[in-house]
Scaffold this motif. Structure first.
Motif, PDB file in Angstrom:
ATOM      1  N   TRP A 130       3.686  -3.226 -12.976  1.00 47.67           N
ATOM      2  CA  TRP A 130       3.985  -4.668 -12.427  1.00 47.67           C
ATOM      3  C   TRP A 130       4.971  -5.266 -13.234  1.00 47.67           C
ATOM      4  O   TRP A 130       5.405  -6.316 -13.178  1.00 47.67           O
ATOM      5  CB  TRP A 130       2.852  -5.383 -12.413  1.00 47.67           C
ATOM      6  CG  TRP A 130       1.739  -4.932 -11.542  1.00 47.67           C
ATOM      7  CD1 TRP A 130       0.779  -3.874 -11.868  1.00 47.67           C
ATOM      8  CD2 TRP A 130       1.579  -5.470 -10.232  1.00 47.67           C
ATOM      9  NE1 TRP A 130       0.055  -3.648 -10.762  1.00 47.67           N
ATOM     10  CE2 TRP A 130       0.385  -4.724  -9.797  1.00 47.67           C
ATOM     11  CE3 TRP A 130       2.083  -6.373  -9.317  1.00 47.67           C
ATOM     12  CZ2 TRP A 130       0.001  -4.853  -8.098  1.00 47.67           C
ATOM     13  CZ3 TRP A 130       1.546  -6.512  -8.082  1.00 47.67           C
ATOM     14  CH2 TRP A 130       0.326  -5.771  -7.741  1.00 47.67           C
ATOM     15  N   ASP A 131       5.690  -4.364 -14.041  1.00 52.42           N
ATOM     16  CA  ASP A 131       6.674  -5.117 -14.898  1.00 52.42           C
ATOM     17  C   ASP A 131       8.006  -3.872 -15.076  1.00 52.42           C
ATOM     18  O   ASP A 131       7.729  -2.935 -15.746  1.00 52.42           O
ATOM     19  CB  ASP A 131       6.134  -5.132 -16.237  1.00 52.42           C
ATOM     20  CG  ASP A 131       7.138  -5.757 -17.208  1.00 52.42           C
ATOM     21  OD1 ASP A 131       8.532  -6.197 -16.703  1.00 52.42           O
ATOM     22  OD2 ASP A 131       6.773  -6.473 -18.276  1.00 52.42           O
ATOM     23  N   LYS A 162       0.748  -3.711  -2.312  1.00 54.47           N
ATOM     24  CA  LYS A 162       0.985  -4.796  -3.138  1.00 54.47           C
ATOM     25  C   LYS A 162       2.218  -4.552  -4.084  1.00 54.47           C
ATOM     26  O   LYS A 162       2.952  -4.991  -4.654  1.00 54.47           O
ATOM     27  CB  LYS A 162      -0.316  -5.523  -3.764  1.00 54.47           C
ATOM     28  CG  LYS A 162      -0.480  -6.978  -3.482  1.00 54.47           C
ATOM     29  CD  LYS A 162      -1.994  -7.197  -3.392  1.00 54.47           C
ATOM     30  CE  LYS A 162      -2.399  -7.944  -5.022  1.00 54.47           C
ATOM     31  NZ  LYS A 162      -3.875  -8.168  -4.709  1.00 54.47           N
ATOM     32  N   THR A 163       1.574  -3.348  -4.906  1.00 54.73           N
ATOM     33  CA  THR A 163       2.430  -2.960  -6.025  1.00 54.73           C
ATOM     34  C   THR A 163       3.812  -2.754  -5.501  1.00 54.73           C
ATOM     35  O   THR A 163       4.776  -3.093  -6.292  1.00 54.73           O
ATOM     36  CB  THR A 163       1.806  -1.358  -6.684  1.00 54.73           C
ATOM     37  OG1 THR A 163       0.492  -1.644  -6.592  1.00 54.73           O
ATOM     38  CG2 THR A 163       2.309  -1.038  -7.916  1.00 54.73           C
ATOM     39  N   GLY A 195       5.218  -3.704  -2.926  1.00 48.79           N
ATOM     40  CA  GLY A 195       6.271  -4.902  -2.615  1.00 48.79           C
ATOM     41  C   GLY A 195       6.671  -5.672  -3.731  1.00 48.79           C
ATOM     42  O   GLY A 195       7.691  -6.135  -3.695  1.00 48.79           O
ATOM     43  N   HIS A 196       5.631  -5.752  -4.652  1.00 50.11           N
ATOM     44  CA  HIS A 196       6.212  -6.610  -6.010  1.00 50.11           C
ATOM     45  C   HIS A 196       7.333  -5.878  -6.352  1.00 50.11           C
ATOM     46  O   HIS A 196       8.428  -6.461  -6.979  1.00 50.11           O
ATOM     47  CB  HIS A 196       4.872  -6.629  -7.014  1.00 50.11           C
ATOM     48  CG  HIS A 196       5.388  -7.372  -8.212  1.00 50.11           C
ATOM     49  ND1 HIS A 196       5.515  -8.666  -8.228  1.00 50.11           N
ATOM     50  CD2 HIS A 196       5.520  -6.867  -9.403  1.00 50.11           C
ATOM     51  CE1 HIS A 196       5.685  -8.791  -9.728  1.00 50.11           C
ATOM     52  NE2 HIS A 196       5.797  -7.625 -10.261  1.00 50.11           N
ATOM     53  N   ALA A 197       7.370  -4.336  -6.702  1.00 51.09           N
ATOM     54  CA  ALA A 197       8.425  -3.576  -7.131  1.00 51.09           C
ATOM     55  C   ALA A 197       9.603  -3.809  -6.660  1.00 51.09           C
ATOM     56  O   ALA A 197      10.775  -4.024  -7.077  1.00 51.09           O
ATOM     57  CB  ALA A 197       7.970  -2.298  -7.326  1.00 51.09           C
ATOM     58  N   THR A 208      15.700  -8.458  -8.021  1.00 47.99           N
ATOM     59  CA  THR A 208      15.911  -9.536  -8.938  1.00 47.99           C
ATOM     60  C   THR A 208      17.059  -8.953  -9.951  1.00 47.99           C
ATOM     61  O   THR A 208      17.959  -9.475 -10.285  1.00 47.99           O
ATOM     62  CB  THR A 208      14.646 -10.237  -9.668  1.00 47.99           C
ATOM     63  OG1 THR A 208      13.813 -10.541  -8.576  1.00 47.99           O
ATOM     64  CG2 THR A 208      15.045 -11.402 -10.317  1.00 47.99           C
ATOM     65  N   LYS A 258      10.619  -6.662  -4.888  1.00 46.88           N
ATOM     66  CA  LYS A 258      11.192  -8.061  -5.465  1.00 46.88           C
ATOM     67  C   LYS A 258      11.925  -7.829  -6.760  1.00 46.88           C
ATOM     68  O   LYS A 258      13.072  -8.529  -6.837  1.00 46.88           O
ATOM     69  CB  LYS A 258      10.157  -8.817  -5.314  1.00 46.88           C
ATOM     70  CG  LYS A 258       9.684  -9.527  -3.958  1.00 46.88           C
ATOM     71  CD  LYS A 258       9.048 -10.825  -4.081  1.00 46.88           C
ATOM     72  CE  LYS A 258       8.598 -11.293  -2.789  1.00 46.88           C
ATOM     73  NZ  LYS A 258       7.128 -10.813  -2.663  1.00 46.88           N
ATOM     74  N   GLU A 259      11.322  -7.195  -7.657  1.00 45.82           N
ATOM     75  CA  GLU A 259      11.566  -7.182  -9.034  1.00 45.82           C
ATOM     76  C   GLU A 259      13.039  -6.312  -8.964  1.00 45.82           C
ATOM     77  O   GLU A 259      13.902  -6.888  -9.706  1.00 45.82           O
ATOM     78  CB  GLU A 259      10.660  -6.509 -10.016  1.00 45.82           C
ATOM     79  CG  GLU A 259       9.485  -7.221 -10.676  1.00 45.82           C
ATOM     80  CD  GLU A 259       8.872  -6.289 -11.412  1.00 45.82           C
ATOM     81  OE1 GLU A 259       8.715  -7.066 -12.779  1.00 45.82           O
ATOM     82  OE2 GLU A 259       8.434  -5.425 -11.272  1.00 45.82           O
ATOM     83  N   HIS A 280       8.613   2.100  -9.401  1.00 44.21           N
ATOM     84  CA  HIS A 280      10.234   1.957  -9.381  1.00 44.21           C
ATOM     85  C   HIS A 280      10.840   3.459  -9.506  1.00 44.21           C
ATOM     86  O   HIS A 280      12.116   3.561  -9.164  1.00 44.21           O
ATOM     87  CB  HIS A 280      10.461   1.199 -10.878  1.00 44.21           C
ATOM     88  CG  HIS A 280      10.345  -0.319 -10.841  1.00 44.21           C
ATOM     89  ND1 HIS A 280      11.190  -1.123  -9.998  1.00 44.21           N
ATOM     90  CD2 HIS A 280       9.244  -0.934 -11.220  1.00 44.21           C
ATOM     91  CE1 HIS A 280      10.618  -2.413  -9.993  1.00 44.21           C
ATOM     92  NE2 HIS A 280       9.375  -2.177 -10.550  1.00 44.21           N
TER      93      HIS A 280
END
Lengths: 221, 649
Positions: B158-159, B273-274, B276-278, B284, B280-281, B242
């Motif tokens: 998540w990071d 979810k994972t 999708g979050h990745a 960014t 977005k990151e 990633h």
């Protein structure tokens, strides 16, 4: 134009054709249920139109092969017949053949195929599968006979082409797969005056309600 | 390119430095870090509770510690795992296994607070050191060779910063400074084969995609993992999303695509979810989106959730499904790479295939070729389930034998049973007997044996498995998941299933075996798509390698593995049964057990439903319940008359 040889017969055919089309044009019968001239992409689902082509190690469906110059095609090798018989028996294990009450024009396409490949209309040695489906399904102005349907999808394609919108579709999975109808007032009005799907069905699995009641009554009488 | 190239590299270097500084700062001066595996498998084992307990304990003890979620280490048998780094103590990072709430509380108390690592719970150290045996000395870790899974379970999915700090996205940076053809050359030279099952060379597919003349092309990442018992793709997405995104971006750049779609099953909510979050990151941080890292390459990545049809893993059906149609395979050609989703050239690659790409670009084709075999370079990732001691996710070099994998890495067969068969490649694969244990694992050897690499699901079975029943199980699956399009797959698999059903019920006829064999062969030859062509594999291989079991079922009405319910019976050995013991009577759900004249117990065969509860209930000292096949071997003991009277009253 290209030259191909089918069962020792030399044919001159247009280049863009599939082997199946080329044979049909020249009066050579290859068993098929799902082939439709208007389809751009072969549906290739009935698995009956196998032929053997020189250079291939196993039979291929002729609806998916385009003709090439010098192609040598055989439509009746033992391997081809074995696959065709197998597929035909599978279809017949779901399709109860009752010639007396079947509204198809005799001999129907299935009878013709059976005669051509030399098998009976029963599924032996396979057993008949009873899927527990209803005899008739209400499709607005039509009746659908799921046990007769061979899922060639000709109706679905024709309906979409003619009406430019889907009124028929596939539903469910596996052995329970069947054709379904998008019910609605608008659809019913389009459907009532069309009958294109009824005309294209090779096994009389779709019937206009009017025709059906009369045939039932005539049988009763 | 010269100027732009330096720009991209500088931009990345600055970003990496910044990220590393940030992470250093967060680490502070020796603050302990507790990493808790939080993938689906760990959550199923109770990781959420473990994490909560750890956080609560840290707060209540008034100590400082960072709790970080990580993906899956692959050791599913030992979940939930935690890795604790406590730099001030001088110990290396320590891995603890099966950490339930109680253990979690104790570990926090003794290690974080009192600097005592609670040795009784330690699995091993994550680094070589002189204090605690490192996990790499365990065969489960030591035999593995990790490329794709190198960081799985070690970094926070998540990071994005943790991935960047380890050099993540540097392959993309390198790729962007190269010509697309050079990248394709490298991938082609590496010999990377598609890990989705068919093993088609990835480089060749990319080159075909590159040469297509079209304004817009699409890359699809196939994460529609549907085999029973397979969970590699899910775990990789949940553990290191990633790496996958980087692979997708490199592939898209190489083939000239501007859109990428990740087709992932809706049944994998955490993976959805994972990733999708990745995405977005990554957007960014400028690794996805418009003008990636200041270059003129843009890529938009979307997620498409499949609605749970096994057949949608087939690429043409997958594309139909994305277009909003019923997921039914289409005849190829045209191949998706010529005309795929929305008529655009489409390159479909599996999650694992794309996840290898960053390492290949960074370390080169020669390095990749140095692992594995000549024709199947690299590693194989298997999710091993069934009757092994240490099930889970394993990444091994291609060419490792099945014996090493099952007996060394996974600890052999559980419960002191004997090995019987291994099903490789899910429902499309085959069952191999012990004669194949020394077969090297690679695409060609497995295909030759009649199984297939498939996507990497492996089910190990012990002597208690009935191979007819196993074949029936897989056919039941493929039959239900057939899209219904073509005759052979739709109707043929149903006939296979019906026949197998009959055989397992003891109603099989001699000719059923011939029909099975012929029909299976015809379905394999005649079906339209890969699902149909491979569906009869479990039947074909089990007939080939376990024919005697079929014969036993058909001719003797006997199930050698004592599995098929209709062909087995339970009885109580009167010599062993103890007077006065009622253990089995209480366990029987249908009151089939009665007391004999000798005040021992017997089973009324007409009532028994063969659940086996009595066998479990019978105390070990007596061990009086027997299971036999055929059922005629069970002695028939009449119920005493008085009991019948009692029942009537």
């Amino acid at each position: 134009m290209v030259k191909i040889t089918v069962d020792d017969r030399e044919l001159e055919v247009e280049e863009h054709l599939t082997v199946l089309e080329a044979c049909i044009q020249n009066g050579i019968f290859i068993p098929n249920l799902c082939f439709l001239k208007t389809r751009h992409h072969p549906h290739a689902s009935c698995r009956l139109c196998f032929v053997s082509i020189e250079g291939y190690d196993r039979p291929v469906t002729s609806c998916t092969e385009r003709v090439r110059d010098g192609m040598v095609v055989k439509t009746n090798t033992p391997e081809v017949r074995a696959l065709q018989k197998s597929a035909f028996k599978l279809l017949m294990s779901l399709h109860p053949c009752h010639p007396k009450i079947c509204p198809t024009e005799k001999p129907c396409l299935l009878m013709r195929i059976a005669k051509h490949i030399g098998v009976g209309l029963n599924p032996k040695p396979l057993e008949h599968i009873d899927r527990g489906l209803p005899d008739l399904v209400d499709f607005g102005p039509l009746y659908y006979v799921p046990n007769r349907c061979v899922l060639c999808a000709k109706c679905i394609h024709t309906c979409r082409t003619i009406n430019q919108m889907p009124l028929l579709t596939f539903a469910k999975r596996g052995i329970m797969t069947m054709v379904a109808y998008f019910d609605g007032e608008q659809n019913t009005s389009i459907c009532a005056n069309c009958n294109a799907c009824v005309d294209v069905c090779p096994v009389a699995a779709l019937l206009p309600k009017s025709a059906f009641t009369s045939s039932v009554e005539s049988r009763k009488a | 390119m010269g100027e732009g190239r330096k720009d991209i590299e500088d931009r990345y270097k600055a970003l990496k430095n910044k990220v590393q500084e940030e992470l250093e700062k967060e680490k502070g001066d020796g603050i302990p870090t507790i990493r808790v595996t939080m993938s689906t498998c760990a959550r199923a084992a109770g990781a959420e509770e473990t994490q909560k307990v750890i956080e609560d304990t840290v707060a209540s003890l008034d100590v400082t510690a960072r709790v970080i979620p990580v993906g899956c280490l692959g050791h599913c048998y030992a979940e939930p795992l935690i890795i604790v780094e406590h730099p001030q103590t001088g110990f290396p990072p320590i891995c603890y296994h099966s950490v339930n709430a109680g253990k979690a509380r104790l570990i926090v108390q003794s290690y974080i607070k009192d600097a005592d690592p609670a040795f009784e719970y330690v699995m091993g150290a994550m680094e070589d050191n002189e204090l605690i045996p490192p996990v790499t000395t365990f065969p489960r870790f030591g035999f593995e060779e990790r490329i794709v899974m190198a960081h799985c379970g070690r970094i926070n999915p998540w990071d994005i910063r943790e991935y960047i700090a380890l050099g993540g996205y540097s392959a993309l940076v390198k790729a962007l400074t190269l010509e697309p053809e050079v990248i394709i050359d490298e991938v082609e030279r590496s010999g990377l084969r598609g890990r989705g099952g068919a093993g088609f060379p990835a480089g060749r597919k990319w080159r075909l995609g590159r040469t297509q003349k079209a304004d817009r092309k699409v890359v699809i990442c196939n994460a529609d993992e549907g085999d029973p018992g397979a969970y590699m793709d899910r775990t990789i997405i949940e553990s290191n999303p990633h790496q996958l995104l980087e692979g997708i971006a490199i592939c898209a750049y190489a083939v000239g695509a501007d859109t990428a779609i990740i087709y992932v099953r809706a049944e994998y909510p955490l993976a959805v979810k994972t990733i999708g979050h990745a995405i977005k990151e990554a957007e960014t941080y400028g690794f996805l989106g418009n003008n990636i890292l200041g270059s003129d390459f843009s890529l938009s990545v979307r997620i498409f959730q499949g609605s749970g049809a096994f057949v949608c893993g087939e690429e043409t059906a997958l594309i139909q499904s994305i277009e909003g149609r019923r997921g039914m395979p289409q005849h190829r050609p045209p191949y998706p790479v010529e005309r795929g989703v929305w008529g655009r050239p489409t390159i479909v690659n599996n999650v694992k295939t794309l996840s290898y790409v960053p390492s290949i670009i960074n370390q080169g084709a020669d390095w990749f070729r140095s692992i594995g075999t000549e024709k199947s370079p690299g590693t194989a990732i298997f999710s091993i389930v069934g009757n092994v001691k240490h099930p889970g996710l394993v990444e091994i070099a291609m060419g490792t034998t099945l014996r090493t994998l099952i007996f060394d890495i996974c600890g052999g067969i559980a419960n002191k049973k004997a090995f019987k068969a291994v099903q490789i490649g899910g429902p499309s694969g085959g069952c191999l007997s012990d004669a194949f244990l020394d077969t090297p694992i690679d695409f060609d050897s497995l295909t030759q044996a009649g199984a297939m690499m498939g996507s990497g699901g492996m089910v190990v079975m012990d002597e208690d498995s009935c191979m007819v029943d196993v074949a029936r199980y897989f056919l039941d699956f493929t039959q239900k998941e057939s899209c219904g399009k073509c005759t052979f797959c739709r109707i043929g698999t149903k006939h296979l299933l019906d026949i197998l059903d009959r055989i397992t019920k003891g109603e099989g006829q001699e000719e059923d075996l011939t029909i099975l064999e012929n029909l299976a062969r015809d379905i394999k030859q005649g079906s339209l798509c890969g699902l149909g062509k491979t569906a009869p594999n479990p039947v074909i291989t089990s007939l080939r390698y376990f024919f005697d079991e079929y014969v036993a079922h058909v001719r003797e009405k006997r199930c050698p593995a004592l599995k098929c319910r209709s062909l087995t019976a339970y009885y109580i050995d009167l010599d062993k049964c103890a007077r006065g013991c009622e253990a089995c009577v209480g366990s029987c759900p249908v009151e089939a057990i009665f007391t004999t004249k000798g005040r021992k117990k017997a089973i009324d065969q007409s009532k028994c439903v063969k659940c086996g509860e009595c066998m479990t209930a019978c105390p070990k000292e007596y061990d009086a319940v027997r299971k036999v096949s055929p059922p005629s071997l069970a002695p028939i003991i009449e119920r005493p008359h008085e009991e019948k009277v009692k029942e009537g009253a």
